[in-house]
Design a protein around this motif. Structure first.
Motif, PDB file in Angstrom:
ATOM      1  N   ASN A  42       0.796  -1.226   0.000  1.00 50.42           N
ATOM      2  CA  ASN A  42       0.000   0.000   0.000  1.00 50.42           C
ATOM      3  C   ASN A  42       0.830   1.279   0.000  1.00 50.42           C
ATOM      4  OD1 ASN A  42      -2.477  -1.368  -0.034  1.00 50.42           O
ATOM      5  ND2 ASN A  42      -2.361  -1.702   2.167  1.00 50.42           N
ATOM      6  N   ALA A  43       2.142   1.145  -0.007  1.00 49.79           N
ATOM      7  CA  ALA A  43       2.999   2.331  -0.066  1.00 49.79           C
ATOM      8  C   ALA A  43       2.729   3.048  -1.390  1.00 49.79           C
ATOM      9  CB  ALA A  43       4.464   1.936   0.050  1.00 49.79           C
ATOM     10  N   ASP A  44       2.463   4.324  -1.315  1.00 45.35           N
ATOM     11  CA  ASP A  44       2.023   5.100  -2.471  1.00 45.35           C
ATOM     12  C   ASP A  44       3.165   5.952  -3.030  1.00 45.35           C
ATOM     13  OD1 ASP A  44      -0.239   6.119  -4.156  1.00 45.35           O
ATOM     14  OD2 ASP A  44       0.387   8.000  -3.188  1.00 45.35           O
ATOM     15  N   LEU A  45       3.503   5.710  -4.291  1.00 47.32           N
ATOM     16  CA  LEU A  45       4.597   6.442  -4.923  1.00 47.32           C
ATOM     17  C   LEU A  45       4.298   7.936  -5.023  1.00 47.32           C
ATOM     18  CD1 LEU A  45       7.364   6.452  -6.276  1.00 47.32           C
ATOM     19  CD2 LEU A  45       6.222   5.851  -8.420  1.00 47.32           C
ATOM     20  N   ALA A  46       3.079   8.299  -5.353  1.00 51.21           N
ATOM     21  CA  ALA A  46       2.734   9.723  -5.465  1.00 51.21           C
ATOM     22  C   ALA A  46       2.887  10.423  -4.121  1.00 51.21           C
ATOM     23  CB  ALA A  46       1.315   9.896  -6.000  1.00 51.21           C
ATOM     24  N   ASP A  47       2.440   9.769  -3.060  1.00 47.20           N
ATOM     25  CA  ASP A  47       2.584  10.339  -1.716  1.00 47.20           C
ATOM     26  C   ASP A  47       4.062  10.472  -1.336  1.00 47.20           C
ATOM     27  OD1 ASP A  47       1.627  11.086   1.039  1.00 47.20           O
ATOM     28  OD2 ASP A  47       2.700   9.218   1.530  1.00 47.20           O
ATOM     29  N   ARG A  48       4.825   9.439  -1.597  1.00 47.17           N
ATOM     30  CA  ARG A  48       6.256   9.463  -1.258  1.00 47.17           C
ATOM     31  C   ARG A  48       6.964  10.531  -2.088  1.00 47.17           C
ATOM     32  NH1 ARG A  48       8.755   8.594   3.054  1.00 47.17           N
ATOM     33  NH2 ARG A  48       6.842   7.475   3.388  1.00 47.17           N
ATOM     34  N   THR A  49       6.588  10.704  -3.351  1.00 48.51           N
ATOM     35  CA  THR A  49       7.189  11.744  -4.189  1.00 48.51           C
ATOM     36  C   THR A  49       6.886  13.121  -3.619  1.00 48.51           C
ATOM     37  OG1 THR A  49       7.062  10.358  -6.168  1.00 48.51           O
ATOM     38  CG2 THR A  49       7.258  12.731  -6.515  1.00 48.51           C
ATOM     39  N   ALA A  50       5.648  13.343  -3.203  1.00 47.91           N
ATOM     40  CA  ALA A  50       5.271  14.637  -2.604  1.00 47.91           C
ATOM     41  C   ALA A  50       6.074  14.888  -1.328  1.00 47.91           C
ATOM     42  CB  ALA A  50       3.781  14.668  -2.301  1.00 47.91           C
ATOM     43  N   ARG A  51       6.252  13.857  -0.522  1.00 48.25           N
ATOM     44  CA  ARG A  51       7.056  14.018   0.706  1.00 48.25           C
ATOM     45  C   ARG A  51       8.497  14.404   0.358  1.00 48.25           C
ATOM     46  NH1 ARG A  51       5.289  10.670   5.595  1.00 48.25           N
ATOM     47  NH2 ARG A  51       3.135  10.176   5.130  1.00 48.25           N
ATOM     48  N   TRP A  52       9.050  13.724  -0.655  1.00 49.49           N
ATOM     49  CA  TRP A  52      10.425  14.043  -1.038  1.00 49.49           C
ATOM     50  C   TRP A  52      10.551  15.436  -1.636  1.00 49.49           C
ATOM     51  CZ3 TRP A  52      14.899  12.778   0.550  1.00 49.49           C
ATOM     52  CH2 TRP A  52      15.061  11.583   1.244  1.00 49.49           C
ATOM     53  N   ARG A  53       9.560  15.881  -2.336  1.00 50.24           N
ATOM     54  CA  ARG A  53       9.593  17.270  -2.831  1.00 50.24           C
ATOM     55  C   ARG A  53       9.708  18.221  -1.643  1.00 50.24           C
ATOM     56  NH1 ARG A  53       8.679  17.716  -8.124  1.00 50.24           N
ATOM     57  NH2 ARG A  53       7.387  16.165  -9.141  1.00 50.24           N
ATOM     58  N   GLY A  54       8.908  17.970  -0.622  1.00 49.61           N
ATOM     59  CA  GLY A  54       8.953  18.800   0.583  1.00 49.61           C
ATOM     60  C   GLY A  54      10.303  18.733   1.278  1.00 49.61           C
ATOM     61  N   TYR A  55      10.845  17.535   1.414  1.00 44.49           N
ATOM     62  CA  TYR A  55      12.158  17.380   2.061  1.00 44.49           C
ATOM     63  C   TYR A  55      13.232  18.151   1.303  1.00 44.49           C
ATOM     64  CZ  TYR A  55      10.156  13.219   4.400  1.00 44.49           C
ATOM     65  OH  TYR A  55       9.398  12.334   5.122  1.00 44.49           O
ATOM     66  N   LEU A  56      13.189  18.055  -0.021  1.00 43.78           N
ATOM     67  CA  LEU A  56      14.236  18.668  -0.838  1.00 43.78           C
ATOM     68  C   LEU A  56      14.102  20.183  -0.937  1.00 43.78           C
ATOM     69  CD1 LEU A  56      14.435  15.956  -3.625  1.00 43.78           C
ATOM     70  CD2 LEU A  56      16.090  16.351  -1.779  1.00 43.78           C
ATOM     71  N   GLU A  57      12.938  20.699  -0.621  1.00 45.00           N
ATOM     72  CA  GLU A  57      12.755  22.155  -0.602  1.00 45.00           C
ATOM     73  C   GLU A  57      13.305  22.785   0.671  1.00 45.00           C
ATOM     74  OE1 GLU A  57       8.540  22.440  -1.176  1.00 45.00           O
ATOM     75  OE2 GLU A  57       8.726  22.455  -3.354  1.00 45.00           O
ATOM     76  N   VAL A  58      13.497  21.978   1.695  1.00 39.40           N
ATOM     77  CA  VAL A  58      13.985  22.467   2.988  1.00 39.40           C
ATOM     78  C   VAL A  58      15.514  22.469   2.978  1.00 39.40           C
ATOM     79  CG1 VAL A  58      14.094  21.962   5.465  1.00 39.40           C
ATOM     80  CG2 VAL A  58      11.971  21.588   4.208  1.00 39.40           C
ATOM     81  N   THR A  59      16.088  23.578   3.356  1.00 41.28           N
ATOM     82  CA  THR A  59      17.545  23.628   3.457  1.00 41.28           C
ATOM     83  C   THR A  59      17.952  23.212   4.862  1.00 41.28           C
ATOM     84  OG1 THR A  59      17.497  25.933   4.122  1.00 41.28           O
ATOM     85  CG2 THR A  59      17.749  25.475   1.767  1.00 41.28           C
ATOM     86  N   GLY A  60      19.182  22.839   5.022  1.00 40.63           N
ATOM     87  CA  GLY A  60      19.692  22.517   6.345  1.00 40.63           C
ATOM     88  C   GLY A  60      19.788  21.043   6.640  1.00 40.63           C
TER      89      GLY A  60
END
Length: 126
Positions: A42-60
């Motif tokens: 049930n792991a969702d690629l679209a959800d995981r992609t959205a999470r990674w977009r958020g992670y990569l937008e954060v500096t630090g």
């Protein structure tokens, strides 16, 4: 497959989908048989992609994507520790995932040291 040429890059938001796929594939390779199958199925690629977009937008919180002959092979995400668990431990690896076919090539070892060094210089964590 020739895996002699491994490169590392600081990924951008455009790499979120590749990292998300790598992340989920690595979970399935590693945890299949250890955790209930429904969790992995049930792991969702679209959800995981959205999470990674958020992670990569954060500096630090330094993230590095390893590529073997151009193919996404693994990633590492690090940051400063909030509470050191050992004397001198001021950098922490939050995530380290490498696709099974790229294990034993030194990807984690080579990038791990550099990631924690970068994390120490980082003003914020994940």
């Amino acid at each position: 497959m020739n895996t002699g040429h491994i490169t590392y890059q600081a990924p951008g938001v455009d790499d979120a989908a590749a990292i998300a796929l790598l992340h989920l594939t690595s979970w399935k390779e590693t945890y299949s048989g250890m955790i209930p199958p429904g969790i992995l199925e049930n792991a969702d690629l679209a959800d995981r992609t959205a999470r990674w977009r958020g992670y990569l937008e954060v500096t630090g919180a330094p993230t590095y994507l390893a590529r073997a002959d151009g193919e996404a092979a693994g990633f590492i995400r690090a940051g400063p520790v909030k509470e050191p668990v050992a004397e001198g431990a001021d950098g922490h690896i939050f995530a380290l995932y490498i696709l099974k076919r790229f294990h034993r090539l030194g990807i984690g070892r080579r990038r791990g040291t550099g990631s924690t060094r970068a994390a120490r210089r980082s003003p914020s964590g994940c």
